[in-house]
Design a protein around this motif. Sequence first.
Motif, PDB file in Angstrom:
ATOM      1  N   ILE A   1       0.853  -1.194   0.000  1.00 29.03           N
ATOM      2  CA  ILE A   1       0.000   0.000   0.000  1.00 29.03           C
ATOM      3  C   ILE A   1       0.884   1.238   0.000  1.00 29.03           C
ATOM      4  O   ILE A   1       1.895   1.287   0.697  1.00 29.03           O
ATOM      5  CB  ILE A   1      -0.928   0.048   1.236  1.00 29.03           C
ATOM      6  CG1 ILE A   1      -1.968  -1.071   1.166  1.00 29.03           C
ATOM      7  CG2 ILE A   1      -1.620   1.398   1.364  1.00 29.03           C
ATOM      8  CD1 ILE A   1      -2.956  -1.082   2.310  1.00 29.03           C
TER       9      ILE A   1
ATOM     10  N   LEU B   1      -7.513   2.146   5.065  1.00 30.19           N
ATOM     11  CA  LEU B   1      -6.625   1.130   4.505  1.00 30.19           C
ATOM     12  C   LEU B   1      -7.393  -0.137   4.127  1.00 30.19           C
ATOM     13  O   LEU B   1      -7.087  -0.783   3.130  1.00 30.19           O
ATOM     14  CB  LEU B   1      -5.510   0.787   5.491  1.00 30.19           C
ATOM     15  CG  LEU B   1      -4.493   1.878   5.775  1.00 30.19           C
ATOM     16  CD1 LEU B   1      -3.520   1.437   6.851  1.00 30.19           C
ATOM     17  CD2 LEU B   1      -3.761   2.284   4.514  1.00 30.19           C
TER      18      LEU B   1
ATOM     19  N   LYS C   1      -3.087   0.347  -3.851  1.00 29.67           N
ATOM     20  CA  LYS C   1      -2.928  -0.980  -3.271  1.00 29.67           C
ATOM     21  C   LYS C   1      -2.437  -1.952  -4.329  1.00 29.67           C
ATOM     22  O   LYS C   1      -2.819  -1.848  -5.491  1.00 29.67           O
ATOM     23  CB  LYS C   1      -4.268  -1.495  -2.726  1.00 29.67           C
ATOM     24  CG  LYS C   1      -4.817  -0.700  -1.581  1.00 29.67           C
ATOM     25  CD  LYS C   1      -6.129  -1.294  -1.088  1.00 29.67           C
ATOM     26  CE  LYS C   1      -6.726  -0.446   0.000  1.00 29.67           C
ATOM     27  NZ  LYS C   1      -8.006  -0.994   0.475  1.00 29.67           N
ATOM     28  N   LYS C   2      -1.618  -2.881  -3.903  1.00 29.10           N
ATOM     29  CA  LYS C   2      -1.153  -3.951  -4.775  1.00 29.10           C
ATOM     30  C   LYS C   2      -2.369  -4.725  -5.297  1.00 29.10           C
ATOM     31  O   LYS C   2      -3.320  -4.969  -4.551  1.00 29.10           O
ATOM     32  CB  LYS C   2      -0.239  -4.883  -3.980  1.00 29.10           C
ATOM     33  CG  LYS C   2       0.249  -6.075  -4.733  1.00 29.10           C
ATOM     34  CD  LYS C   2       1.080  -6.968  -3.817  1.00 29.10           C
ATOM     35  CE  LYS C   2       1.329  -8.293  -4.488  1.00 29.10           C
ATOM     36  NZ  LYS C   2       1.968  -9.243  -3.582  1.00 29.10           N
TER      37      LYS C   2
ATOM     38  N   LEU D   1      -4.477  -7.656  -3.364  1.00 29.55           N
ATOM     39  CA  LEU D   1      -4.016  -7.588  -1.983  1.00 29.55           C
ATOM     40  C   LEU D   1      -5.090  -8.156  -1.059  1.00 29.55           C
ATOM     41  O   LEU D   1      -6.239  -7.741  -1.094  1.00 29.55           O
ATOM     42  CB  LEU D   1      -3.708  -6.133  -1.593  1.00 29.55           C
ATOM     43  CG  LEU D   1      -3.271  -5.894  -0.153  1.00 29.55           C
ATOM     44  CD1 LEU D   1      -1.932  -6.577   0.119  1.00 29.55           C
ATOM     45  CD2 LEU D   1      -3.176  -4.400   0.125  1.00 29.55           C
TER      46      LEU D   1
END
Length: 184
Positions: free
Chosen positions: A3, A48, A61-62, A65
């Motif tokens: 992140i 988050l 964000k990846k 995730l």
Amino acid sequence: MLISAEHVSKKYALKPILQDVSFSIEERDKIALVGINGTGKSTLLKILSGKEQCDEGTLLKKRDLRISVLEQDPILHDEATILQEVLQHGKDVAEYEAKSILTRLGMKDLSLTCKHLSGGQKKRVALAKALLQPYDLLLLDEPTNHLDVEMIAWLEQYLQKSTAAVFMVTHDRYFMERICQRMF
């Protein structure tokens, strides 16, 4: 990078809760977020996790995730037993694994329904749920609340062995120092 937060801000009504916050979370990071009550720690965890949006800034964000969350005030299904609550949350969770973690967290009678649990018991069931879900990033809001010394020691070992990233809010200084490499 899991992140990246860039210039994140959040207001409730006209009151700024977060202002111009920037940081990143990398794989295997163990990070503690500390601060006095009311300064936006739980709000940042909600942002988050995707449960809330920031008013300004960007959150990258990846792809794919997997995030698991222990909220400060978890909500459980009243009619579910403790074991059902944990197993229905994680489809690939083995019953023996759920029982093992619940027992470590002091939950003995797994046939009790969640509506009969105290606030501390609910928090421990929610912690078991968070730990049993597959994740790349574990978000923990006050994980040691309602845990005794033995449970805290077990959780420390569990998190220290974990290869996943952990981002936690805690006031437990000793717990934080034994697990986290970075503090915000």
